[in-house]
Design an enzyme around this catalytic site. Structure first.
Site, PDB file in Angstrom:
ATOM      1  N   SER A   1     -78.518 -20.342 112.160  1.00 34.26           N
ATOM      2  CA  SER A   1     -79.381 -21.389 111.616  1.00 34.26           C
ATOM      3  C   SER A   1     -79.248 -21.415 110.099  1.00 34.26           C
ATOM      4  O   SER A   1     -79.423 -20.382 109.438  1.00 34.26           O
ATOM      5  CB  SER A   1     -80.827 -21.072 112.017  1.00 34.26           C
ATOM      6  OG  SER A   1     -81.689 -22.035 111.475  1.00 34.26           O
TER       7      SER A   1
ATOM      8  N   CYS B   1     -99.249 -14.638 116.349  1.00 41.71           N
ATOM      9  CA  CYS B   1     -98.173 -15.526 116.766  1.00 41.71           C
ATOM     10  C   CYS B   1     -98.340 -16.863 116.066  1.00 41.71           C
ATOM     11  O   CYS B   1     -99.317 -17.112 115.379  1.00 41.71           O
ATOM     12  CB  CYS B   1     -98.131 -15.670 118.274  1.00 41.71           C
ATOM     13  SG  CYS B   1     -99.419 -16.704 118.900  1.00 41.71           S
TER      14      CYS B   1
HETATM   15  N1  PLP Z   1     -83.768 -16.630 116.319  1.00 40.10           N
HETATM   16  C1  PLP Z   1     -84.213 -15.806 115.367  1.00 40.10           C
HETATM   17  C2  PLP Z   1     -83.883 -14.349 115.443  1.00 40.10           C
HETATM   18  C3  PLP Z   1     -84.983 -16.293 114.317  1.00 40.10           C
HETATM   19  O1  PLP Z   1     -85.432 -15.463 113.374  1.00 40.10           O
HETATM   20  C4  PLP Z   1     -85.276 -17.679 114.284  1.00 40.10           C
HETATM   21  C5  PLP Z   1     -86.138 -18.240 113.224  1.00 40.10           C
HETATM   22  O2  PLP Z   1     -86.968 -17.576 112.650  1.00 40.10           O
HETATM   23  C6  PLP Z   1     -84.764 -18.495 115.303  1.00 40.10           C
HETATM   24  C7  PLP Z   1     -84.027 -17.933 116.311  1.00 40.10           C
HETATM   25  C8  PLP Z   1     -85.037 -19.960 115.332  1.00 40.10           C
HETATM   26  O3  PLP Z   1     -84.309 -20.620 114.318  1.00 40.10           O
HETATM   27  P1  PLP Z   1     -84.738 -22.092 113.867  1.00 40.10           P
HETATM   28  O4  PLP Z   1     -85.960 -21.928 113.025  1.00 40.10           O
HETATM   29  O5  PLP Z   1     -83.598 -22.596 113.062  1.00 40.10           O
HETATM   30  O6  PLP Z   1     -84.978 -22.868 115.092  1.00 40.10           O
END
Ligand code: PLP
Length: 379
Positions: free
Chosen positions: A199, A325
């Site tokens: 991301s 959360c």
């Molecule tokens: N996976 C992990 C480990 C993350 O830390 C995050 C975001 O904090 C995501 C997925 C989700 O990413 P996005 O915010 O771009 O959807």
């Protein structure tokens, strides 16, 4: 008031070089990348360059990269896409209890659709147990999805071993590398990673753009109907400017890798040492060694982390509580629960995540503020 930003695991500021690269795609090369006229071709060139930049960072091929809107979408596309495509071969998925909700909730949805999911335990440092992984594999296991590094406690999982085991058993291996990109060097082929999510906003590109690596030859189903963009796997006119930004950001962060990594590590280690030596009754969560360079996560025993966060905000410090959360209720984090913290301990947890713009002076200010606040709040 000066803002001191220590929440780089949540998101990062877009860096200037990235913004500069993006700007022409809003007002000059704004054509649709599918169009054949010049400004469309320029947009397509921007997309192609970004794809190459991402592919180079992972040491994979250009056509193995798909652009998405975020890390969550990449996780959904990887996991559901593979499971739907392999449904006739099996219905079992292995993941861990400490995955991001983008993975956990995707698995929950798949369970409702008839898939079976094993959620691996982790030890007190947040690491999965390789033997438990091996013992969980069965005839109908089609996918292992284990995160590269955890977003709350920074623990880096034994990705190389997981990749080897997946390969030996002929099972696909997806990793959510959203927190690892830029912080760990990743050679996807050498690590036997079949699918990898990232991301942009975690490494100084904008929010709203992500990418997914899918090793060539792997079949996965698209989740969205529409046009034929992204090799028919992800319909929707490409977000060219942001994709260009993601490409530039990943290129820069790996060009600067050694210096950046060293900087984050020294800020992190200094902070950890100072907190442990000057604030009583604290507990560092996560693995001390196999840890993201910019991550620290402490329980300040007896302190309400939400209250601490508000007090930090009053003096311009941005950090994160590892407890509540996202809906704002006070349920303790599933990650902290999985490493054995009770709810009181989990609710006393502060994540401080370092980034490009942090200085030692910022960290000194943070430490001094924490010493005072924690002492006062404990009185
Ligand atoms: N996976 C992990 C480990 C993350 O830390 C995050 C975001 O904090 C995501 C997925 C989700 O990413 P996005 O915010 O771009 O959807």
């Amino acid at each position: 008031m000066q803002i001191r930003y220590f929440d780089n695991a949540a998101t990062t500021a877009v860096r200037e070089e990235v913004l500069k690269e993006m700007i022409p795609y809003f007002g000059i090369n704004y054509g649709n990348a599918s169009a054949i006229y010049r400004i469309g071709r320029e947009a397509k060139r921007g997309l192609d360059k970004a794809r190459l930049q991402v592919a180079n960072a992972l040491k994979v091929k250009l056509h193995e990269i798909y652009f998405t809107s975020c890390g969550s979408e990449s996780d959904n596309l990887a996991i559901k896409g593979v499971c739907y495509a392999k449904r006739n071969k099996g219905n079992h998925i292995i993941t861990s209890k400490i995955e991001h909700h983008a993975v956990l909730n995707t698995c929950k949805t798949l369970e409702k659709q008839g898939f079976r999911v094993t959620y691996l335990n982790v030890d007190e440092n947040g690491k999965i147990d390789i033997n438990e992984l091996i013992n969980s594999i069965c005839e109908d296991t089609i996918l292992i999805s284990i995160m590269f590094a955890n977003n709350e406690i920074g623990t880096i999982e034994p990705i190389e071993e997981i990749g080897k085991i997946a390969k030996q058993h002929n099972i696909l291996f997806h990793t959510d590398a959203v927190q690892a990109i830029g912080n760990v060097k990743i050679d996807a082929k050498q690590l036997n990673i079949d699918l990898l999510s990232m991301s942009g906003h975690k490494f100084y590109a904008p929010k709203g753009v992500g990418a997914l690596y899918v090793r060539e030859g792997i079949e996965f189903e698209k989740l969205q109907d529409g046009g034929h963009q992204e090799k028919d796997k992800r319909a929707g006119t490409e977000n060219v400017a942001e994709i260009v930004g993601l490409g530039k950001a990943i290129e820069l962060i790996y060009q600067e890798f050694d210096g950046y990594n060293q900087k984050l590590k020294s800020l992190r280690d200094y902070y950890i040492e100072q907190v442990e030596n000057t604030i009583p009754n604290v507990k560092l969560n996560g693995d001390r060694v196999q840890r993201l360079p910019g991550n620290s996560n402490f329980s300040f025993i007896g302190i309400d982390a939400q209250e601490l966060l508000l007090k930090l905000d009053e003096v311009g410090i941005c950090a994160s509580a590892g407890s509540a959360c996202s809906t704002g209720d006070s349920a303790p984090s599933h990650v902290l629960t999985a490493i054995g913290l009770d709810s009181k301990m989990a609710n006393s947890t502060l994540r401080v995540s370092f980034g490009k713009t942090n200085t030692k002076e910022d960290v000194d200010f943070l430490i001094k503020t924490l010493q005072e606040l924690v002492s006062n709040m404990r009185k």
